[in-house]
Each structure stands twice: as structure tokens, then as C-alpha cells.
Design an enzyme around this catalytic site. Structure first.
Site, mmCIF file in Angstrom:
data_model
loop_
_atom_site.group_PDB
_atom_site.id
_atom_site.type_symbol
_atom_site.label_atom_id
_atom_site.label_comp_id
_atom_site.label_asym_id
_atom_site.label_seq_id
_atom_site.Cartn_x
_atom_site.Cartn_y
_atom_site.Cartn_z
ATOM 1 N N HIS A 1 37.118 48.356 42.310
ATOM 2 C CA HIS A 1 36.148 47.637 41.471
ATOM 3 C C HIS A 1 35.704 48.531 40.304
ATOM 4 O O HIS A 1 35.617 48.083 39.171
ATOM 5 C CB HIS A 1 34.888 47.274 42.275
ATOM 6 C CG HIS A 1 35.093 46.264 43.362
ATOM 7 N ND1 HIS A 1 34.689 46.465 44.655
ATOM 8 C CD2 HIS A 1 35.657 45.030 43.348
ATOM 9 C CE1 HIS A 1 34.971 45.397 45.381
ATOM 10 N NE2 HIS A 1 35.568 44.516 44.622
ATOM 11 N N LYS B 1 27.760 33.419 53.324
ATOM 12 C CA LYS B 1 28.418 34.602 53.891
ATOM 13 C C LYS B 1 27.385 35.542 54.467
ATOM 14 O O LYS B 1 26.238 35.543 54.042
ATOM 15 C CB LYS B 1 29.190 35.352 52.798
ATOM 16 C CG LYS B 1 30.490 34.690 52.392
ATOM 17 C CD LYS B 1 31.269 35.649 51.492
ATOM 18 C CE LYS B 1 32.532 34.996 50.940
ATOM 19 N NZ LYS B 1 33.139 35.822 49.890
ATOM 20 N N ARG C 1 45.155 42.274 42.212
ATOM 21 C CA ARG C 1 45.864 43.315 42.950
ATOM 22 C C ARG C 1 47.321 42.925 43.154
ATOM 23 O O ARG C 1 48.209 43.428 42.531
ATOM 24 C CB ARG C 1 45.199 43.568 44.319
ATOM 25 C CG ARG C 1 43.989 44.452 44.227
ATOM 26 C CD ARG C 1 43.127 44.322 45.432
ATOM 27 N NE ARG C 1 42.579 42.978 45.526
ATOM 28 C CZ ARG C 1 41.624 42.618 46.350
ATOM 29 N NH1 ARG C 1 41.133 43.487 47.192
ATOM 30 N NH2 ARG C 1 41.174 41.393 46.350
ATOM 31 N N SER D 1 37.289 45.550 49.898
ATOM 32 C CA SER D 1 36.023 45.853 50.580
ATOM 33 C C SER D 1 36.160 45.618 52.081
ATOM 34 O O SER D 1 35.627 46.377 52.886
ATOM 35 C CB SER D 1 34.903 44.960 50.031
ATOM 36 O OG SER D 1 34.697 45.215 48.678
HETATM 37 P P1 ADP Z 1 35.212 38.152 45.782
HETATM 38 O O1 ADP Z 1 34.480 37.950 44.499
HETATM 39 O O2 ADP Z 1 36.475 37.332 45.897
HETATM 40 O O3 ADP Z 1 34.363 38.156 47.009
HETATM 41 P P2 ADP Z 1 35.371 41.046 45.558
HETATM 42 O O4 ADP Z 1 33.930 41.271 45.387
HETATM 43 O O5 ADP Z 1 36.050 41.818 46.643
HETATM 44 O O6 ADP Z 1 35.860 39.587 45.719
HETATM 45 O O7 ADP Z 1 36.105 41.388 44.186
HETATM 46 C C1 ADP Z 1 35.639 40.989 42.926
HETATM 47 C C2 ADP Z 1 36.785 41.084 41.948
HETATM 48 O O8 ADP Z 1 37.345 42.398 41.967
HETATM 49 C C3 ADP Z 1 37.956 40.150 42.237
HETATM 50 O O9 ADP Z 1 38.495 39.720 40.999
HETATM 51 C C4 ADP Z 1 38.946 41.018 42.952
HETATM 52 O O10 ADP Z 1 40.280 40.554 42.794
HETATM 53 C C5 ADP Z 1 38.741 42.331 42.232
HETATM 54 N N1 ADP Z 1 39.139 43.475 43.051
HETATM 55 C C6 ADP Z 1 38.806 43.736 44.326
HETATM 56 N N2 ADP Z 1 39.388 44.880 44.768
HETATM 57 C C7 ADP Z 1 40.132 45.345 43.716
HETATM 58 C C8 ADP Z 1 41.017 46.471 43.539
HETATM 59 N N3 ADP Z 1 41.250 47.322 44.518
HETATM 60 N N4 ADP Z 1 41.591 46.608 42.328
HETATM 61 C C9 ADP Z 1 41.364 45.707 41.341
HETATM 62 N N5 ADP Z 1 40.577 44.625 41.457
HETATM 63 C C10 ADP Z 1 39.961 44.441 42.615
#
Ligand code: ADP
Length: 163
Positions: free
Chosen positions: A17, A41, A90, A129
Site C-alpha cells: 500500500h 466487516k 497485484r 493485509s
Molecule cells: P480492499 O479495498 O479491497 O479491502 P485493501 O485495503 O487491501 O483492499 O487494498 C486497497 C488497494 O490497495 C486495492 O486497490 C488493492 O489492490 C491495493 N493493494 C493491496 N495490496 C497491494 C500490494 N501489495 N501492492 C499493490 N497494491 C496493493
């Protein structure tokens, strides 16, 4: 001013992130990173804790602001006059889901909100995460996945949960 929103659960923020935040902050005059406080959630970290982590991680990035919201992301965008959303990709598995969300958001906002995608840095492509939480729960190594202070926060969480 060229502004964008990077929304997500960030439960907790990982180095993946953070990499997207850093790169997006160089592309826009202002980047709002907003934690989705989703009542459906049960997150490990509260919205306030997730905001605090993001604030700490971005304290040296003056054009990055952290916020939280509940409800539809497009409603947050319209309310705050934001027309660009940033999301990270990803693997191909992210693509279908992200494509659907991006198209839904465009439709819901009468084409006022568009999504731009940044591809993950290869070193973080495996990172999520949920896997970080699972590894931390069993005492595995997460120092390559999250900043030090997030590693400590995760360890504290699981200590409390186990106690
Ligand atoms: P969500 O909003 O689907 O619950 P997250 O909070 O995990 O997901 O992720 C927010 C954004 O960050 C999403 O666009 C996700 O694809 C991206 N993201 C999560 N992990 C990574 C990573 N390791 N590298 C690049 N982008 C990521």
C-alpha cells in the site's frame, strides 16, 4: 489542483500500500488516502487505528492527507470534489474484481469518477493485509511486509487477543 483518492480497507497498511501511496503522491498535487469503515466487516484494527497508522507512515509526505469514510466510495468522492480514484493491481486475480468496481463506480457517479491503476512493485506483488495478519497471528516474520511500527501494533493485537 489535481487531486486523487486512494481508498481501501488498509487493515493494516502494508509496504505494498505504502509503495502505491508514494508513487501516486508524485503524480497528483494532493492524494487523499481514505480508510473505508465498513460496518459489514470485522476488521482487526479500528478505523481510527488504521488512520493513525497511515498518518504515521505518510508524515513526511506533505501532499498526502488521511481520512476515513463509510458508505459508497463514489459518494465520498462527489462530496469532496474528487474525480480520480487510485487502485493498486497485484496479479490477474485483482484485475477482474477491480475492473468491476471501477466500472460500477463510473456508472454510479454518472461518469464523474474514474479509476487509475498502478501496478504493484514486483517485490510486493505477493503481499496482502490478510496474509500479513495470518502470518502475524502465528508468530511468523512480517518485517519485510510492513513498517516496524505496524509490526509492533500487529504483535500487540495478537497478544491481546490470545490473552
Ligand atoms: P480492499 O479495498 O479491497 O479491502 P485493501 O485495503 O487491501 O483492499 O487494498 C486497497 C488497494 O490497495 C486495492 O486497490 C488493492 O489492490 C491495493 N493493494 C493491496 N495490496 C497491494 C500490494 N501489495 N501492492 C499493490 N497494491 C496493493
Amino acid at each position: 489542483m489535481n487531486r486523487a483518492l486512494y481508498p481501501g480497507s488498509f487493515d493494516p497498511m502494508t509496504l505494498g500500500h505504502l509503495d502505491i501511496i508514494k508513487r501516486a503522491s508524485l503524480m497528483f498535487d494532493e492524494l487523499i488516502v481514505a480508510v473505508l469503515d465498513n460496518s459489514q466487516k470485522t476488521p482487526l484494527f479500528s478505523a481510527a487505528e488504521r488512520v493513525k497508522i497511515l498518518e504515521e507512515a505518510t508524515k513526511d509526505m506533505p501532499n498526502v492527507k488521511v481520512d476515513s469514510f463509510s458508505g459508497l466510495t463514489v459518494d465520498y468522492c462527489i462530496k469532496n470534489n474528487l474525480h480520480i480514484m487510485v487502485r493498486g493491481l497485484r496479479a490477474i486475480t485483482d484485475f477482474e474484481y477491480e475492473l468491476q468496481i471501477a466500472q460500477t463506480n463510473r456508472k454510479l457517479s454518472d461518469n464523474r469518477v474514474d479509476t487509475v491503476f498502478l501496478t504493484t512493485d514486483l517485490q510486493y506483488s505477493y503481499l496482502s493485509s490478510s496474509t500479513v495478519k495470518e502470518i502475524a497471528m502465528y508468530g511468523g516474520a512480517i518485517s519485510h511486509s510492513v513498517p516496524d511500527f505496524v509490526e509492533r501494533a500487529l504483535k500487540d493485537k495478537f497478544k491481546v487477543i490470545k490473552a
